[in-house]
Design a protein around this motif. Sequence first.
Motif, short mmCIF file in Angstrom:
data_model
loop_
_atom_site.label_atom_id
_atom_site.label_comp_id
_atom_site.label_asym_id
_atom_site.label_seq_id
_atom_site.Cartn_x
_atom_site.Cartn_y
_atom_site.Cartn_z
N ALA A 1 -0.96 5.02 11.54
CA ALA A 1 0.18 4.60 12.37
C ALA A 1 -0.14 5.01 13.79
O ALA A 1 -0.33 6.20 14.09
N LEU A 2 -0.24 4.00 14.67
CA LEU A 2 -0.75 4.23 16.03
C LEU A 2 0.38 4.60 17.00
O LEU A 2 1.55 4.33 16.75
N ASP A 3 -0.02 5.21 18.11
CA ASP A 3 0.92 5.56 19.19
C ASP A 3 2.01 6.53 18.71
O ASP A 3 3.17 6.44 19.11
N THR A 4 1.61 7.45 17.84
CA THR A 4 2.60 8.36 17.23
C THR A 4 2.49 9.79 17.77
O THR A 4 2.87 10.74 17.10
N GLY A 5 2.00 9.93 19.00
CA GLY A 5 1.83 11.27 19.56
C GLY A 5 3.12 11.92 20.05
O GLY A 5 3.16 13.11 20.35
N ALA A 6 4.20 11.12 20.16
CA ALA A 6 5.47 11.69 20.61
C ALA A 6 6.58 11.26 19.65
O ALA A 6 6.65 10.09 19.28
N TYR A 7 7.40 12.18 19.26
CA TYR A 7 8.58 11.93 18.40
C TYR A 7 8.19 11.41 17.01
O TYR A 7 9.00 10.74 16.38
N TYR A 8 6.98 11.65 16.55
CA TYR A 8 6.62 11.25 15.18
C TYR A 8 6.15 12.46 14.37
O TYR A 8 6.98 13.26 13.95
N PHE A 9 4.83 12.64 14.21
CA PHE A 9 4.41 13.67 13.24
C PHE A 9 4.72 15.08 13.69
O PHE A 9 4.71 16.00 12.89
N ALA A 10 5.03 15.24 14.97
CA ALA A 10 5.46 16.57 15.41
C ALA A 10 6.94 16.81 15.11
O ALA A 10 7.47 17.87 15.38
N HIS A 11 7.62 15.78 14.56
CA HIS A 11 9.07 15.88 14.30
C HIS A 11 9.34 15.74 12.82
O HIS A 11 9.99 14.80 12.37
N HIS A 12 8.83 16.69 12.07
CA HIS A 12 8.91 16.56 10.62
C HIS A 12 10.36 16.53 10.11
O HIS A 12 11.22 17.23 10.62
N TYR A 13 10.54 15.72 9.13
CA TYR A 13 11.84 15.59 8.47
C TYR A 13 11.59 15.95 7.00
O TYR A 13 10.73 15.36 6.35
N GLY A 14 12.34 16.91 6.49
CA GLY A 14 11.97 17.53 5.21
C GLY A 14 12.38 16.79 3.95
O GLY A 14 12.53 17.40 2.89
N TYR A 15 12.53 15.49 4.02
CA TYR A 15 12.96 14.69 2.84
C TYR A 15 11.98 14.90 1.70
O TYR A 15 10.77 14.91 1.88
N ALA B 1 0.87 -1.17 0.00
CA ALA B 1 0.00 0.00 0.00
C ALA B 1 0.91 1.23 0.00
O ALA B 1 1.67 1.43 0.95
N VAL B 2 0.82 2.03 -1.07
CA VAL B 2 1.64 3.24 -1.13
C VAL B 2 0.83 4.39 -0.55
O VAL B 2 -0.20 4.79 -1.11
N THR B 3 1.28 4.88 0.61
CA THR B 3 0.52 5.90 1.34
C THR B 3 1.32 7.21 1.37
O THR B 3 2.40 7.31 0.79
N HIS B 4 0.77 8.18 2.09
CA HIS B 4 1.44 9.48 2.20
C HIS B 4 2.20 9.66 3.51
O HIS B 4 2.65 10.77 3.81
N ALA B 5 2.31 8.60 4.28
CA ALA B 5 3.07 8.69 5.54
C ALA B 5 4.31 7.82 5.44
O ALA B 5 4.22 6.60 5.29
N GLY B 6 5.45 8.44 5.51
CA GLY B 6 6.70 7.70 5.45
C GLY B 6 7.73 8.38 6.29
O GLY B 6 7.45 8.85 7.41
N VAL B 7 8.93 8.48 5.73
CA VAL B 7 10.06 8.97 6.52
C VAL B 7 9.86 10.39 7.06
O VAL B 7 10.44 10.75 8.07
N GLN B 8 9.01 11.19 6.39
CA GLN B 8 8.86 12.59 6.85
C GLN B 8 8.13 12.69 8.19
O GLN B 8 8.31 13.65 8.91
N VAL B 9 7.30 11.68 8.50
CA VAL B 9 6.57 11.70 9.78
C VAL B 9 6.96 10.56 10.71
O VAL B 9 6.57 10.54 11.87
#
Length: 454
Positions: free
Chosen positions: A386-400, A316-324
């Motif tokens: 993607a579950l349990d991602t409230g810390a160190y995930y989507f709030a930590h964007h990586y601009g790849y 499944a090709v989604t929009h959530a990957g290394v950036q989040v």
Amino acid sequence: MGDGIDEARAGRRDEAVRAAVEQGLLGPGVPLVGLLDVAGIRESAAELRAAFDAVVAPGTPVLHAFAVKATPLVPVLRLLREAGIGAEVASAGELALARAAGLPPALTVLDSPAKTPAELREALALGIAVNVDNPQELDRVDGLMRSATSRSPLGIRVNPQVGAGSIEALSTATATSKFGVALRDEGAREWVVRAYAERPWLSRLHAHTGSQGVPLSLMAQGIAETYALAEEINRRIGRQQIDTIDIGGGLPVNFSSDVTTPTYAQYARLLSEAVPGLFAGRYGLVTEFGRSLLAKHGTVVARVEYAKSAGGRPVAVTHAGVQVATRTVYAPGAWPLRIAGYDDKGRPKEGPAVVQDVAGPACFAGDLLARGCRLPLLGQGDYAAALDTGAYYFAHHYGYNSLARPGIYGFAPDGAGGVAFATVREPQTAEEIVAESGGAHAAALTTLPTSGRR
Ligand SMILES: *Cc1c(COP(=O)(O)O)cnc(C)c1O
């Protein structure tokens, strides 16, 4: 006891995903969002406070300072502040976020292994608590304390060197950790005792030895050694100069199911058994939990743009990957995430579990949110969460790939059987990406003198 609470949280999450699709926060034009469960965050804050209130002597001052780096979002800091939680900051940026959220100096603690003179001066001028990392930093603080008075509670960070957990990059109490004064190194303990004896204004002692992958017993051992050091210093100085112990954060999070384990109550009880004197009322307490307060309250939801198959493996090709999910993508063994499937209406996806990969949008082969995970087969237009991602995930964007930072929304029951959303952070626009990527300086490099021309 926690079961009902954990189930209710999972139920709220499902409701929120459906409502996000229904209300257009998520869809073909907005294929990625971060969602935060406001009720869940409040519950965790209350559990944290209750857990320590249950073990400390009555009247003990306790400050729970949320480690801002875990979820550096101003509305989250404000919500926590309202729930009685302060802020632990480790940079000028994090301090600015805490101040923007309205956190007063008395509820703020500054740690960081690389504080500049300007940062130290600002913290002391504001009266923010500072934990000094090393002898060179203590020299700087000495200079500032000579030239001005400060209300800042000041302490030294020590590393009890009790050893590593299962994730080397996150283990702060190894023999060679970069943090704090390494207590077991030759002469270090004596240096620390003397540092306090010579500076009556040093009133705190700090250690942060836990993190994901560190067993609770090892965390407790680190805190026991820190407590023993405080006792030794006070005994040798002949008075209760150290009046507060900052035990850091680092409670691990269960990423493999919806169950909250370990709980704050279990940890507080373990500490009260392992280090009873810590809670006897002679010391005030500071804690610095990050991941454990927020992780279970965040969900990143991404639309499946394409569903394909390669070598017999559905992808499944989604929009959530290394950036989040940077850590998960680059270190999948240490940071596996659970994925929940939802259909195109945002309802939990049903059907037999199929082994599949959930990929991100970035242009490199390893950009996988999950490898070989088992869930109902995701199809085009479905959603992967993607579950349990409230810390160190989507709030930590990586601009790849210049992938845009997603919008983040807090949710809560609307009182009429539905879900209400509040914007926590706007999605990043293409104009902002250009501006942050030197857009105002487009000709900067072509107008420099060319080499050879003098
Ligand atoms: C990161 C950090 C924390 C929080 O750690 P968590 O594992 O998120 O709880 C607390 N204190 C210090 C000094 C830190 O660097």
